[in-house]
Design a protein around this motif. Structure first.
Motif, mmCIF file in Angstrom:
data_model
loop_
_atom_site.group_PDB
_atom_site.id
_atom_site.type_symbol
_atom_site.label_atom_id
_atom_site.label_comp_id
_atom_site.label_asym_id
_atom_site.label_seq_id
_atom_site.Cartn_x
_atom_site.Cartn_y
_atom_site.Cartn_z
ATOM 1 N N UNK A 213 0.855 -1.178 0.000
ATOM 2 C CA UNK A 213 0.000 0.000 0.000
ATOM 3 C C UNK A 213 0.894 1.231 0.000
ATOM 4 N N UNK A 214 0.307 2.387 -0.292
ATOM 5 C CA UNK A 214 1.078 3.619 -0.427
ATOM 6 C C UNK A 214 0.536 4.660 0.542
ATOM 7 N N UNK A 215 1.463 5.362 1.209
ATOM 8 C CA UNK A 215 1.115 6.462 2.105
ATOM 9 C C UNK A 215 1.877 7.702 1.682
ATOM 10 N N UNK A 216 1.308 8.855 1.989
ATOM 11 C CA UNK A 216 2.004 10.113 1.734
ATOM 12 C C UNK A 216 2.349 10.712 3.083
ATOM 13 N N UNK A 217 3.652 10.836 3.344
ATOM 14 C CA UNK A 217 4.148 11.349 4.623
ATOM 15 C C UNK A 217 5.210 12.410 4.348
ATOM 16 N N UNK A 218 5.092 13.553 5.014
ATOM 17 C CA UNK A 218 6.070 14.645 4.902
ATOM 18 C C UNK A 218 6.330 15.043 3.449
ATOM 19 N N UNK B 236 5.430 7.076 -0.199
ATOM 20 C CA UNK B 236 6.203 5.899 0.218
ATOM 21 C C UNK B 236 5.379 4.641 0.004
ATOM 22 N N UNK B 237 6.042 3.583 -0.449
ATOM 23 C CA UNK B 237 5.356 2.310 -0.664
ATOM 24 C C UNK B 237 5.789 1.340 0.437
ATOM 25 N N UNK B 238 4.801 0.766 1.105
ATOM 26 C CA UNK B 238 5.018 -0.181 2.197
ATOM 27 C C UNK B 238 4.617 -1.576 1.741
ATOM 28 N N UNK B 239 5.304 -2.595 2.223
ATOM 29 C CA UNK B 239 4.895 -3.980 1.993
ATOM 30 C C UNK B 239 5.222 -4.530 0.624
ATOM 31 N N UNK C 81 -7.899 5.386 -0.918
ATOM 32 C CA UNK C 81 -6.573 4.883 -0.604
ATOM 33 C C UNK C 81 -5.738 4.801 -1.877
ATOM 34 N N UNK C 82 -4.447 4.627 -1.719
ATOM 35 C CA UNK C 82 -3.544 4.469 -2.858
ATOM 36 C C UNK C 82 -3.025 3.045 -2.871
ATOM 37 N N UNK C 83 -3.130 2.397 -4.027
ATOM 38 C CA UNK C 83 -2.697 1.005 -4.171
ATOM 39 C C UNK C 83 -1.742 0.888 -5.353
ATOM 40 N N UNK C 84 -0.672 0.070 -5.218
ATOM 41 C CA UNK C 84 0.142 -0.223 -6.399
ATOM 42 C C UNK C 84 -0.589 -1.257 -7.255
ATOM 43 N N UNK C 85 -0.755 -0.986 -8.533
ATOM 44 C CA UNK C 85 -1.492 -1.890 -9.419
ATOM 45 C C UNK C 85 -0.561 -2.832 -10.167
ATOM 46 N N UNK C 86 0.565 -2.310 -10.624
ATOM 47 C CA UNK C 86 1.533 -3.167 -11.312
ATOM 48 C C UNK C 86 2.904 -2.516 -11.265
ATOM 49 N N UNK C 87 3.927 -3.353 -11.378
ATOM 50 C CA UNK C 87 5.319 -2.915 -11.434
ATOM 51 C C UNK C 87 5.851 -3.405 -12.773
ATOM 52 N N UNK C 88 6.544 -2.529 -13.489
ATOM 53 C CA UNK C 88 7.020 -2.898 -14.820
ATOM 54 C C UNK C 88 8.272 -2.098 -15.186
ATOM 55 N N UNK D 263 2.641 1.518 -11.309
ATOM 56 C CA UNK D 263 1.360 2.138 -11.629
ATOM 57 C C UNK D 263 0.555 2.201 -10.338
ATOM 58 N N UNK D 264 0.183 3.413 -9.957
ATOM 59 C CA UNK D 264 -0.540 3.654 -8.709
ATOM 60 C C UNK D 264 -1.998 3.895 -9.042
ATOM 61 N N UNK D 265 -2.879 3.319 -8.249
ATOM 62 C CA UNK D 265 -4.301 3.541 -8.446
ATOM 63 C C UNK D 265 -4.908 4.243 -7.251
ATOM 64 N N UNK D 266 -5.667 5.314 -7.508
ATOM 65 C CA UNK D 266 -6.454 5.951 -6.462
ATOM 66 C C UNK D 266 -7.717 5.113 -6.351
#
Length: 155
Positions: free
Chosen positions: A50-55, A59-62, A104-111, A120-123
């Motif tokens: 999952x993705x968070x926005x801090x400061x 940032x991508x976690x997990x 929330x923000x989710x990573x959809x795919x890595x390429x 690719x990030x999905x709202x």
């Protein structure tokens, strides 16, 4: 000059099942050298990410990138927090939208895009149980229709 072809590394099918994807964004990702080598071998998982926005940073976690076998001391923690590379205006826009309830923000795919690793990030907005059931029923109907037409074409 880098090639412009895309090579898929990891896909997050679970995100499409559990969330409505409203908008998509492309982001770069800050990686160590051995992580890129591991990605070239296709050793990546974003199922639990999952993705968070801090400061003011995304940032991508997990996101799990398996350690590179020949990397020895240069390998990093497979589940470390990684920074996403987005423009400041995009980060501010996403931060505002994530403040809304249920977003929330989710990573959809890595390429790979050429020689660069992209995410690719999905709202996303969470689905309710009945929405998931509707999606499953719709897929079943499409599958049945395709099967029926396939049988009709054979006879």
């Amino acid at each position: 000059m880098a090639k412009t072809g895309e090579k898929l590394i990891a896909n997050n099918k679970k995100a499409y099942h559990d969330y409505f994807i409203l908008e998509k964004y492309e982001a770069g990702i800050a990686l160590a050298g051995t992580e890129v080598k591991s990605l070239r071998m296709g050793k990546c998982s974003i199922k639990e990410a999952f993705i968070r926005i801090e400061n003011g940073e995304a940032l991508i976690y997990g996101m799990h990138i398996s350690p590179y076998e020949k990397g020895n001391i240069f390998n990093r923690d497979p589940l470390r927090i990684r920074k996403l590379l987005l423009h400041k205006s995009e980060i501010n826009k996403l931060a505002g939208k994530v403040q809304e309830k249920g977003m929330t923000l989710m990573p959809l795919r890595v390429y790979f895009k050429g020689s660069l690793v992209k995410v690719e990030i999905g709202l996303a907005k969470g689905k309710k149980l009945y929405d998931k059931r509707q999606d499953i029923a719709k897929k079943d109907q499409q599958r049945e229709a395709q099967r029926y037409f396939k049988i009709q074409n054979i006879h």
